[in-house]
Structure formats: structure tokens, C-alpha cells
Design a protein around this motif. Sequence first.
Motif: not given
Length: 127
Positions: A58-62, A64-67, A73-80, A85-86
Motif C-alpha cells: 500500500g505504501v509503494l502504491f501510494d 507511485a500514484k500520489l508522489g 503526508g497521508r501518514q502525517g509526515l512532512e518530507f520533501e 505522482g503518476f
Amino acid sequence: MPEAVDIVRGEERYGEFCASCHGANLEGQPDWRSPGPDGILPAPPHDETGHTWHHADGVLFDYAKLGGKAALGRQGLEFESGMPGFGDQLSDAEIWNIIAYIKSTWPERQRDIQAARSAASLQQEGN
């Protein structure tokens, strides 16, 4: 991950969408553990030398899909993240095919560990 995936098609799509950053042989960019001058980490390898196999499906999919930034960010982490996303260019099935191709290249140990993490993640989501 869906039961029906097309590893051959995944390899083709990987070549079209992923290889320019992650390498034709899944080797990643040089010094992928050290941020560049912009503070962003280079593209990691997707072979067994990288950390892709440390993450559940699920992490790998998100990612690739979202970037990277949006997925974390969905996991509550801020990271550049340099990972775009594709989701606008690839269907969900195509993303799963790419993930299946990447996983097909790993040694059995990495595949087993990653499969266990994916199963545990699904079980957590179900609770």
C-alpha cells in the motif's frame, strides 16, 4: 496487490516511467542516501540493495500514484520528496504491474519479508 498482475507489462511501463530516475536495472541514482544541494534525496534503487522492499504494498502504491510528499503526508509526515505522482499518467492496474515487476526481481528473502509486511499492514487496516 491485486491477484492478477502483468509483470511483462510492468517491466515495459517501468522502462517508460521509472528507469530515467531509478535506473534501467533498478540501481537508483548515485549517492541516493545523501541529499542533493536542494535537500532532496536522489532516487533510490528498487533492487534488493535499496529500501523499497522494506515497505508494504500500500505504501509503494501510494508513493507511485500520489508522489512522495503527498503519500507521506497521508501518514502525517512532512518530507520533501523528488518522487512525483503518476496517478494522472498511469492507471491503478499499471502501477500494480510496475510494483509486481520490481518485486519479481528481488531475492526470495526480500520478497518474503516484504510480503509479511504487506500482510501485517492489511491486517492493521482491517482492525
